[in-house]
Design a protein around this motif. Sequence first.
Motif, short mmCIF file in Angstrom:
data_model
loop_
_atom_site.label_atom_id
_atom_site.label_comp_id
_atom_site.label_asym_id
_atom_site.label_seq_id
_atom_site.Cartn_x
_atom_site.Cartn_y
_atom_site.Cartn_z
N PRO A 127 8.68 11.17 19.29
CA PRO A 127 9.85 11.65 20.03
C PRO A 127 10.52 10.59 20.92
O PRO A 127 11.74 10.59 21.05
CB PRO A 127 9.29 12.79 20.88
N PHE A 128 9.76 9.67 21.51
CA PHE A 128 10.37 8.70 22.42
C PHE A 128 11.29 7.71 21.71
O PHE A 128 12.11 7.06 22.35
CB PHE A 128 9.29 7.95 23.22
N VAL A 129 11.18 7.59 20.40
CA VAL A 129 12.02 6.64 19.65
C VAL A 129 13.49 7.06 19.69
O VAL A 129 14.38 6.22 19.71
CB VAL A 129 11.52 6.49 18.20
N ARG B 253 -0.94 3.75 13.82
CA ARG B 253 -0.18 4.91 13.36
C ARG B 253 1.01 4.41 12.57
O ARG B 253 1.67 3.45 12.96
CB ARG B 253 0.30 5.75 14.53
N PHE B 254 1.29 5.08 11.45
CA PHE B 254 2.40 4.71 10.60
C PHE B 254 3.26 5.94 10.38
O PHE B 254 2.75 7.00 10.03
CB PHE B 254 1.89 4.17 9.26
N TYR B 255 4.54 5.79 10.58
CA TYR B 255 5.48 6.88 10.41
C TYR B 255 6.41 6.54 9.26
O TYR B 255 7.15 5.56 9.33
CB TYR B 255 6.29 7.10 11.69
N ASP C 155 0.80 -1.22 0.00
CA ASP C 155 0.00 0.00 0.00
C ASP C 155 0.84 1.27 0.00
O ASP C 155 0.40 2.31 -0.49
CB ASP C 155 -0.95 0.02 1.20
N THR C 156 2.03 1.20 0.55
CA THR C 156 2.89 2.38 0.63
C THR C 156 3.98 2.41 -0.43
O THR C 156 4.79 3.31 -0.47
CB THR C 156 3.55 2.48 2.02
N GLY C 157 4.00 1.40 -1.30
CA GLY C 157 4.99 1.37 -2.37
C GLY C 157 6.39 1.01 -1.90
O GLY C 157 7.37 1.39 -2.52
N LEU C 158 6.49 0.30 -0.80
CA LEU C 158 7.79 -0.06 -0.23
C LEU C 158 8.21 -1.48 -0.62
O LEU C 158 8.69 -2.25 0.20
CB LEU C 158 7.76 0.09 1.30
N LEU C 159 8.01 -1.83 -1.88
CA LEU C 159 8.37 -3.16 -2.37
C LEU C 159 9.51 -3.05 -3.36
O LEU C 159 9.60 -2.07 -4.08
CB LEU C 159 7.16 -3.82 -3.03
N PRO C 160 10.38 -4.02 -3.44
CA PRO C 160 10.46 -5.22 -2.61
C PRO C 160 10.81 -4.85 -1.18
O PRO C 160 11.33 -3.76 -0.92
CB PRO C 160 11.55 -6.06 -3.27
N ALA C 161 10.55 -5.76 -0.26
CA ALA C 161 10.75 -5.46 1.16
C ALA C 161 11.40 -6.64 1.88
O ALA C 161 11.33 -7.78 1.44
CB ALA C 161 9.41 -5.14 1.82
N PHE C 162 12.02 -6.30 3.00
CA PHE C 162 12.57 -7.29 3.92
C PHE C 162 11.83 -7.13 5.24
O PHE C 162 11.67 -6.01 5.72
CB PHE C 162 14.06 -7.07 4.16
N ILE C 163 11.40 -8.23 5.81
CA ILE C 163 10.79 -8.22 7.13
C ILE C 163 11.72 -8.99 8.04
O ILE C 163 12.11 -10.12 7.72
CB ILE C 163 9.39 -8.87 7.12
N GLU C 164 12.11 -8.37 9.14
CA GLU C 164 12.99 -9.02 10.09
C GLU C 164 12.21 -9.41 11.34
O GLU C 164 11.34 -8.67 11.78
CB GLU C 164 14.14 -8.08 10.49
N SER C 165 12.55 -10.58 11.89
CA SER C 165 11.90 -11.05 13.10
C SER C 165 12.91 -11.79 13.96
O SER C 165 13.84 -12.41 13.43
CB SER C 165 10.74 -11.98 12.74
N ASP C 166 12.71 -11.71 15.27
CA ASP C 166 13.57 -12.48 16.17
C ASP C 166 12.91 -13.81 16.55
O ASP C 166 13.42 -14.54 17.37
CB ASP C 166 13.95 -11.68 17.41
#
Length: 96
Positions: free
Chosen positions: A84-86, A76-78, A5-16
């Motif tokens: 600020p707390f980030v 919320r998507f940034y 939806d945001t045009g951020l492809l191709p993408a990597f998703i990281e998970s622990d």
Amino acid sequence: MFAKDTGLLPAFIESDAKTVVDLINAEAPPCADIGIVISDIINLCSFYDIRVLFTPRGANMVAHNLAKVPSIADDRFYLEDYPPFVESFVRANMAL
């Protein structure tokens, strides 16, 4: 779907969550109940050119700390800025 939806492809998703990442990357869903969910994830990833990678928790403490922040009522998507707390999470991660 967010990446699409945001045009951020191709993408990597990281998970622990190594077990989950391994199941997704095996491209053969298990027969257990979770297999249906894993199958959907595999299909979406292959269709939208998304790779799922394992990243140890200690390698991304910013994401780990964000996951512990109490959830808020609305999504919320940034994309270009951040709450600020980030900044304190990033500074603490840089000090490691």
